[in-house]
Design a protein around this motif. Structure first.
Motif: not given
Length: 284
Positions: A48-56, A98-99, A118-132
């Motif tokens: 599959k191809v990742l496609a962005a639609v900003y408007g039509f 994208r719209e 997060p705790g002192k030694d715990a890694p920061p929680a976060g979302f995965p990066a947005l798909l390009a």
């Protein structure tokens, strides 16, 4: 004579009374068009191809004639939503938001702000990066022509007659794909769909006695929904875009033998007929 008068009164009463189920029908899914069925029966891609639609956008500038509304447009303003659904239904593209990207980013910020520290030694929680996206899918509704063809026919014999009228409108959409790395236009497709409207009007105009006249009239009008025609034109453009991409090797089939499937050959033949050079569309 009394029977004819009674029939006329009953006809008028039925015509002035709406059907009992007119306001009780439940909401249903948007009807599928023949092009929708072709779109969903396309063979699978290799990936599959990742496609962005900003408007039509509606680029026609056409408004409905008065007295309907001077500010109501002739075509739907939701072309972007229709295009995204067509891309998903084809199973060849993965659309990314994208719209309304700012809304998505705002929600991600809110969730991050509500996360516990997060705790002192715990890694920061976060979302995965947005798909390009790999490509941009752009375009718009480029034309809406009213009264491309109009006509009618009528006949009457001994006071009994039938008349019909029809009208043909036309909507055109353009769809193009853009490579996000270099900005070049990969594919550009234009499709046109006609919109049919017709009216049937039977009538009876007859003397049943020396001074007694009976007149009966009926009628039916059907207007093809413009938004469904825009939907079908967009779906046809997506299929033609996929065929062009296969020809130019922008993407490929999961199984090369699927190239001979009737659903693809139908659109390959259309592309060949529209090819100015007269060369057949093929994959080497």
């Amino acid at each position: 004579m009394r029977a004819l008068l009674l029939a006329g009164l009953l006809l008028c009463g039925c015509a002035s009374t709406p059907p009992a189920t007119a306001d009780k029908s439940a909401a249903v899914l948007t009807p599928a068009t023949p092009t929708s069925k072709n779109l969903r029966s396309l063979p699978l891609p290799k990936g599959k191809v990742l496609a962005a639609v900003y408007g039509f956008r509606d680029q026609t500038g056409q408004y409905k004639p008065a007295p309907d509304s001077s500010f109501s447009t002739s075509v739907t303003q939701g072309g972007g939503a229709i295009l995204i659904k067509a891309l998903k239904d084809s199973r060849w593209f993965t659309p990314v938001e994208r719209e309304n990207l700012q809304d998505l980013l705002t929600e991600r910020k809110i969730v991050r702000a509500l996360e516990p520290a997060p705790g002192k030694d715990a890694p920061p929680a976060g979302f995965p990066a947005l798909l390009a996206a790999s490509i941009l899918v752009e375009g718009g509704i480029t034309a809406y022509e009213s009264n491309v063809r109009t006509g009618g026919l009528a006949a009457r014999y001994l006071g009994i007659g039938l008349s019909t009228q029809y009208r043909v409108d036309q909507v055109t959409v353009n769809l193009r794909t853009v490579d996000i790395r270099g900005g070049q236009i990969l594919h550009s497709v234009s499709t046109t769909k006609t919109i049919y409207s017709y009216e049937i009007h039977p009538s009876v105009f007859k003397f049943v006695n020396f001074k007694d006249l009976v007149e009966l009239e009926g009628g039916m009008t059907r207007n093809e929904p413009a938004q469904l025609c825009v939907k079908e034109a967009i779906e046809a453009a997506v299929i033609h875009m996929i065929v062009e991409g296969l020809r130019d090797k922008s993407w490929s089939l999961k199984n090369e033998s699927d190239w001979n499937q009737p659903v693809l050959q139908e659109y390959i033949l259309q592309a060949s007929n529209d090819n100015p050079a007269g060369e057949p569309v093929k994959v080497q």
